[in-house]
Design a protein around this motif. Structure first.
Motif, PDB file in Angstrom:
ATOM      1  N   LEU A 330      44.552  -0.942   4.351  1.00 25.67           N
ATOM      2  CA  LEU A 330      44.759  -2.089   5.237  1.00 25.67           C
ATOM      3  C   LEU A 330      44.130  -3.355   4.653  1.00 25.67           C
ATOM      4  O   LEU A 330      43.065  -3.297   4.042  1.00 25.67           O
ATOM      5  N   LEU A 336      42.881  -3.961  14.620  1.00 25.96           N
ATOM      6  CA  LEU A 336      43.059  -2.520  14.787  1.00 25.96           C
ATOM      7  C   LEU A 336      42.950  -2.081  16.244  1.00 25.96           C
ATOM      8  O   LEU A 336      43.722  -1.237  16.697  1.00 25.96           O
ATOM      9  N   THR A 361      38.576  -5.531  13.862  1.00 27.58           N
ATOM     10  CA  THR A 361      39.498  -5.830  12.762  1.00 27.58           C
ATOM     11  C   THR A 361      39.131  -5.038  11.515  1.00 27.58           C
ATOM     12  O   THR A 361      37.996  -4.564  11.368  1.00 27.58           O
ATOM     13  N   SER A 362      40.065  -4.919  10.612  1.00 33.61           N
ATOM     14  CA  SER A 362      39.880  -4.120   9.404  1.00 33.61           C
ATOM     15  C   SER A 362      38.755  -4.676   8.533  1.00 33.61           C
ATOM     16  O   SER A 362      38.666  -5.877   8.300  1.00 33.61           O
ATOM     17  N   ARG A 396      45.865  -0.236  20.430  1.00 31.31           N
ATOM     18  CA  ARG A 396      45.426   0.333  19.152  1.00 31.31           C
ATOM     19  C   ARG A 396      46.554   0.279  18.146  1.00 31.31           C
ATOM     20  O   ARG A 396      47.699   0.626  18.463  1.00 31.31           O
ATOM     21  N   VAL A 399      46.648   3.618  12.976  1.00 31.00           N
ATOM     22  CA  VAL A 399      45.747   3.731  11.825  1.00 31.00           C
ATOM     23  C   VAL A 399      45.162   5.133  11.753  1.00 31.00           C
ATOM     24  O   VAL A 399      45.197   5.901  12.725  1.00 31.00           O
ATOM     25  N   ASP A 476      41.114   4.575   7.668  1.00 27.25           N
ATOM     26  CA  ASP A 476      41.056   3.150   7.968  1.00 27.25           C
ATOM     27  C   ASP A 476      39.837   2.829   8.824  1.00 27.25           C
ATOM     28  O   ASP A 476      39.250   1.751   8.698  1.00 27.25           O
ATOM     29  N   THR A 505      36.939   0.106   7.960  1.00 26.40           N
ATOM     30  CA  THR A 505      36.242  -0.320   9.175  1.00 26.40           C
ATOM     31  C   THR A 505      35.227   0.737   9.571  1.00 26.40           C
ATOM     32  O   THR A 505      35.564   1.919   9.702  1.00 26.40           O
TER      33      THR A 505
END
Length: 528
Positions: A330, A336, A361-362, A396, A399, A476, A505
């Protein structure tokens, strides 16, 4: 308290440690650290009188007070029974009710403030409303720890022995514990991986297969000394490697030079037309000379090689490990998870006083913070999609997330170590490559067929990290729930290194502020 030449042998006759010498002086505040399995808890139990040493002498001027790591054995005890004050409090009540007998007076032993001191101690640890007749089994892990910590003020010992006391404590409980160690007049010996706690002591004892080594100072001082030792050892290893390369080069050059000399000598002899018997004698002498030269160099190379092997054996496991995490696919900043005014609860009762709103967020590093029982685990389940909020909305993205809980449930206890690693193999790695990865995470050949059920917490954590490197794609989102609980310091350092190499993340639930700073968390989601 003094230990002299103390050894301990398991019931299966395996030697745990031997010839341990240790002296705890008045007002000492010391930590006992070491890798899992070296015998820290066992040594603490010997000091407490719960175990008897196989050999050696243990002497003390007073009875130490011991706070164990595990409390399950007290589940059927009341609070007063667990604290060993039930008979004394009953005797006091009987005396106050007019039953002034010799037995009651003997049991009380002139301790007329026992009840008042008990209530004061429990209130000091946030247990002011606790019913003293309540069974320990009905308390949470943090409450059980607080009960035993309150017992310190009740019993007023000269020496306190603490085995991983911060494991089940929330932020407030840990702060109280740190203050106690900082200001107490009692001598303290603590086994812990909590580095904030370890920075409250003034002496660190490292228990290893070589015995006990003392470091005067707190954990940060100890860590600095270990880095100096490690750097010096690494320098010695590099120097010895250079010496070995040089010795092999000299050996090769010397043999080549000797062979050239022998070849030139042979040509001269042939031109001179010497008799065959003379030629044979000269050839034999040359071969003997070459053999002696080769033997000298071989011995020198062998000596240096042996010294290098010994130096490498002394390298820490951290220096031997290699991390190799794939990056999340990502892009940084991709949204996310979004929570909008969410809450959870049953019936009319809601979990949080105020609804939660947040965005993940990623590439972020987020800590979920809150007191014990505040709903951190529930929030994790919402983020994972395992439960839905009662109020508000949770969005969501699609991921790949992985959740590493305190019980390491990702590990299948019915599999061997190799089989568990193979479970994460996408099919691209051959058997020998998987075993190379296992070796990188300190799982030697002796571990490959070992059942996962026999692994310690630190080993299970290490196996999960190894499996993630074997997987074709990193998750992720990685969620760690109290990851440092029940890990030794080495395992925490391994986890810290691994997490810092992970680029996806990261969401962490932890009361360990030292660990959170070490992994460079960026912000927190507070639940209360």
């Amino acid at each position: 308290m003094i230990l002299q030449s103390v050894s301990y042998i398991h019931s299966d006759r395996d030697l745990l440690f031997s010839d341990i010498d240790l002296k705890i002086n008045k007002n000492d505040k010391a930590a006992l650290i070491g890798n899992n399995g070296v015998g820290k808890s066992t040594l603490l139990k010997i000091l407490a009188g719960y175990l008897v040493a196989s050999n050696g002498v243990v002497s003390s001027d007073s009875q130490p007070y011991y706070v164990p790591q595990v409390f399950g054995q007290f589940n059927d005890h009341s609070v007063t029974q667990a604290l060993k004050i039930e008979d004394k409090i009953k005797a006091l009540k009987d005396i106050l009710d007019g039953h002034v007998t010799d037995e009651n007076m003997s049991l009380l032993d002139d301790d007329w403030t026992i009840e008042e001191r008990c209530r004061e101690a429990l209130e000091g640890w946030g247990l002011g409303d606790l019913d003293l007749t309540q069974k320990m089994g009905r308390l949470s892990g943090g409450q059980k720890t607080r009960v035993f910590l309150a017992g310190i003020l009740i019993h007023r010992p000269e020496l306190v022995l603490l085995d991983e006391p911060s494991n089940h404590l929330d932020t407030i409980g840990r702060s109280l514990l740190y203050d106690y160690i900082r200001y107490t007049k009692s001598s303290v010996l603590v086994v812990s991986h909590d580095r904030t706690l370890l920075n409250q002591v003034n002496m660190v004892y490292e228990l290893s297969k070589n015995g006990i080594t003392a470091y005067g100072g707190n954990y940060d001082f100890y860590a600095a000394q270990k880095r100096i030792e490690s750097d010096a050892l690494s320098h010695d290893v590099k120097s010895k490697e250079k010496a070995l390369r040089k010795a092999r080069e000299i050996e090769r050059e010397s043999l080549e030079r000797q062979q050239k000399l022998d070849a030139r000598g042979k040509k001269k002899q042939e031109k001179a037309g010497l008799p065959t018997i003379s030629m044979n004698t000269l050839r034999n002498n040359a071969e003997k000379s070459t053999s002696r030269l080769k033997g000298v160099h071989t011995e020198k190379v062998g000596t240096i090689s042996q010294e290098l092997t010994q130096l490498r054996a002394n390298l820490s496991d951290l220096d031997k490990m290699k991390m190799d995490f794939d990056n999340s696919a990502l892009h940084i900043g991709k949204i996310l998870v979004t929570g909008a005014n969410i809450n959870f609860g049953y019936g009319e009762t809601l979990l949080w006083k105020e609804p939660l709103s947040f965005q993940i967020t990623s590439g972020e590093r987020i800590a979920i913070k809150g007191l014990n029982g505040s709903g951190k685990s529930t929030l994790i389940k919402m983020i994972l999609g395992a439960v839905q909020p009662r109020l508000g909305n949770m969005d969501r993205a699609d991921v790949r997330a992985i959740y590493i809980d305190q019980d390491y449930s990702l590990i299948n206890k019915d599999l061997s170590v190799y089989e568990q690693a193979q479970e994460y193999n996408s099919g691209e790695l051959q058997e020998h490559e998987i075993k190379i990865r296992l070796n990188r995470f300190l799982f030697s050949k002796a571990y490959w067929d070992k059942p996962c059920s026999a692994l310690s917490g630190g080993e299970k954590m290490r196996l999960i990290l190894c499996a993630l490197t074997i997987s074709n794609q990193a998750p992720d989102i990685m969620i760690l729930d109290e990851p440092t609980n029940n890990l030794d310091i080495q395992s925490v350092e391994i986890l810290t290194i691994s997490v810092n190499e992970y680029k996806g993340t990261l969401i962490v639930v932890s009361h360990d502020e030292y660990f959170l700073k070490a992994i460079n968390f960026e912000r927190s989601i507070d639940v209360n």
